[in-house]
Design a protein around this motif. Structure first.
Motif: not given
Length: 624
Positions: A120, A147, A150-151, A156-157, A608, A611
């Motif tokens: 990522l 994941g 979601e990112h 946080r993208a 988390d 995940t």
């Protein structure tokens, strides 16, 4: 990673010795042009790090058989096309591999990564990105892309002003949230500053109808962006490398059956597993296989190409007033209408374009109103077979128009219920025969009815769909927890067989559920024998209709939450198989609650935690 074009090339021998030439010839014999281009780029990628004195090290990539692994770095070349796919049943993977192959043949730098193998941190440096992703159930991403999604949709993208992107969504228009994840990602990438290479592609079950022209458009746009100095041709290709993760390795020429070229497997036995009084008809089927064509590992699925029931074909011909002998020519293929209906078209699953065309032909105000309501039309698409649609809303169809409007017949995937280490050259399936009341009689699922009515000596056309995300641990001392109600127990039969045959020392815990103990306890005798032999160490059962209150598998794991948490803390691998719409979600919710109650985690930490288990292949789901 591609070697920068300005870097000096290392000196290479102008000729190969006889032994190496013979080896190269054996490796490339029978490969199609697209795969040869892939191999050429792959070898270029191997040469690049060695020219700089770097050891080839693989990260999230798989080497071709007989070749060393390629390298990958944190930075993709700025002119590299990155293709990321998220796939639950393999369709998005195949579509992404087709794009990779076509990009390589066109001389483009390209790499292919499964979504959960994509670093990522690289996203903010991407300049060319294609995402091919399916939508599951009620608008959910596939497990391997959760994941990634979601990112991208989270805080946080990164900003992506330098990115050119394209998204191909795969879905099923019989669901209200058709291609929902593709739509979300397409909108989000644009919101983050990316520029579309082409509009969002939305492919229904007949994927190639949309995917093929969409790929062509994307590649044309990429070709137009490529500087002339870096443009390769089949005669003078530029250096390129395709990085392929463990779930997407290009196939070398072999005898292995494929979706496009299935092989006939003879049926050895067809046994009903459910007993008298059950309202379900669940079958155990055993096929003889040639391992050269149908080799598999525990966790894989078998693709089955069904044939429509002759009685259903006759009923549809009668309802439309069409003649079965009428020859229909489509896309270079001419067949009698009866064969089109029986072998090439979906008759139990409707699609939205067909409904729209039928509403126009029938002039049905009620059907038109239903189509205008997304929820109502989705319900109609899921519960109404073609035969009932024709009876309730009569319309006039020409044979060729009908064939063009119906979906192409697609294979169905069934989790394999055996291990070759235990059963030899056989492949076993657990099939729930889909039977329901129609307008004037019983209706059946296409593939389940086809399989349920096969008799010993009959053959079915099969292929193997690899499921690299649903694998037993390599460490045989690890414990495994398997949660599989109904036919979701199928892969776990193979798991237990395999663990026993390979001498695994880890413990095996199965949680199984179904309506009734007396009539619906699938493989009861086998589980009891496995318990007695020490091959199964725990068996928890949930028979939902046998008590005053309904008890499901999630209730059983909640009751055993402290023990389940201890197993996980000791390194156990956790597997869930079955219904994605309700069961898998309820089980996941219960797992989060267990982590909070017995692990002392808050909600976010519990999320988390699981995940993290997914990313390390300790929590895997095969849901549908």
């Amino acid at each position: 990673m591609s070697l920068p074009l300005s870097s000096p090339l290392p000196a290479l021998p102008l000729t190969l010795d006889v032994e190496r030439r013979a080896l190269l010839q054996r490796l490339t014999e029978g490969l199609d042009p697209a795969t040869l281009w892939w191999v050429s780029g792959y070898l270029a990628g191997l040469a690049a790090p060695q020219a700089r004195g770097v050891d080839p090290v693989l990260s999230g990539a798989t080497a071709l058989p007989g070749l060393p692994a390629a390298t990958t770095t944190a930075d993709a070349a700025v002119d590299t096309l990155t293709i990321v796919y998220g796939s639950q049943t393999g369709n998005a993977k195949r579509a992404a591999e087709s794009l990779l192959s076509e990009a390589g043949a066109q001389g483009l730098n390209a790499r292919l990564l499964r979504a959960d193998a994509y670093p990522l941190a690289e996203l903010k440096r991407e300049t060319q990105l294609v995402v091919v992703i399916s939508t599951q159930g009620d608008g959910d991403p596939p497990d391997d892309a959760r994941g990634f999604v979601e990112h991208l949709v989270g805080r946080r993208a990164p900003k992506l002003e330098s990115l050119r992107f394209a998204v191909l969504g795969l879905g099923d228009s019989s669901y209200a949230k058709f291609c929902e994840i593709g739509r979300v990602l397409d909108a989000r990438l644009a919101e983050l500053g990316g520029t579309r290479l082409s509009p969002l592609g939305e492919a229904d079950v007949d994927i190639d109808t949309v995917a093929t022209p969409w790929r062509g458009e994307v590649l044309r746009r990429l070709e137009a962006l490529r500087p002339a100095s870096k443009t390769g041709t089949p005669d003078t290709p530029g250096l390129r490398v395709a990085l392929v993760d463990s779930g997407a390795s290009p196939a070398l020429a072999s005898k292995a059956a494929t979706r496009e070229a299935p092989v006939a497997a003879e049926l050895l036995g067809n046994t009903r597993l459910t007993g008298r009084g059950s309202d379900r008809d669940t079958r155990h089927l055993e096929f003889a296989i040639d391992p050269a064509t149908l080799d598999y590992a525990p966790g894989d699925a078998a693709g089955v190409w069904p044939v429509q029931a002759p009685a259903l074909v006759d009923a549809i011909l009668e309802a439309t007033g069409l003649e079965g002998d009428t020859v229909v020519a489509l896309d270079g293929t001419a067949l009698p209408l009866r064969r089109w209906l029986g072998e090439r078209r979906e008759l139990t699953r409707l699609n939205r374009p067909l409904l729209k065309a039928h509403a126009e032909r029938s002039d049905s105000a009620r059907l038109t109103a239903t189509l205008a309501d997304a929820t109502a039309s989705a319900a109609l698409l899921q519960r109404t077979p073609l035969l009932d649609l024709l009876a309730e809303h009569p319309a006039s169809w020409a044979a060729d128009d009908l064939i063009r409007s119906l979906r192409p017949l697609a294979p169905r995937l069934y989790s394999i219920a055996s291990s070759r280490e235990a059963v030899g050259d056989e492949l076993h399936l657990t099939v729930g025969h889909e039977v329901f009341e129609g307008r004037d009689g019983l209706r059946y699922g296409a593939a389940s009815h086809y399989l349920a009515t096969l008799t010993e000596g009959d053959s079915a056309r099969l292929f193997i769909e690899r499921n690299e995300r649903f694998r037993l641990p390599d460490d045989l001392s690890r414990d495994v927890i398997m949660i599989g109600p109904g036919t979701g127990v199928a892969p776990f039969r193979g798991f237990v067989q395999h663990r026993a045959a390979t001498g695994a020392s880890g413990r095996n815990w199965l949680v199984f559920g179904n309506p009734h103990f007396r009539s619906d306890f699938l493989y009861q005798v086998e589980w009891q024998k496995a318990l007695k032999a020490g091959q199964l160490h725990r068996l928890d059962l949930a028979f939902s209709r046998d008590g005053a209150s309904k008890t499901y598998v999630q209730h059983r794991i909640e009751e055993q939450g402290a023990e389940l948490w201890r197993w996980l803390q000791d390194g156990a691998h956790l597997y869930v198989c079955g219904d994605a719409t309700r069961m898998a979600k309820d089980v996941h919710t219960t797992l989060l609650a267990i982590a909070q109650q017995h692990g002392g985690l808050d909600r976010d930490a519990a999320t988390d935690y699981f995940t993290g288990l997914e990313r390390t292949a300790r929590y895997a789901r095969d849901v549908y």
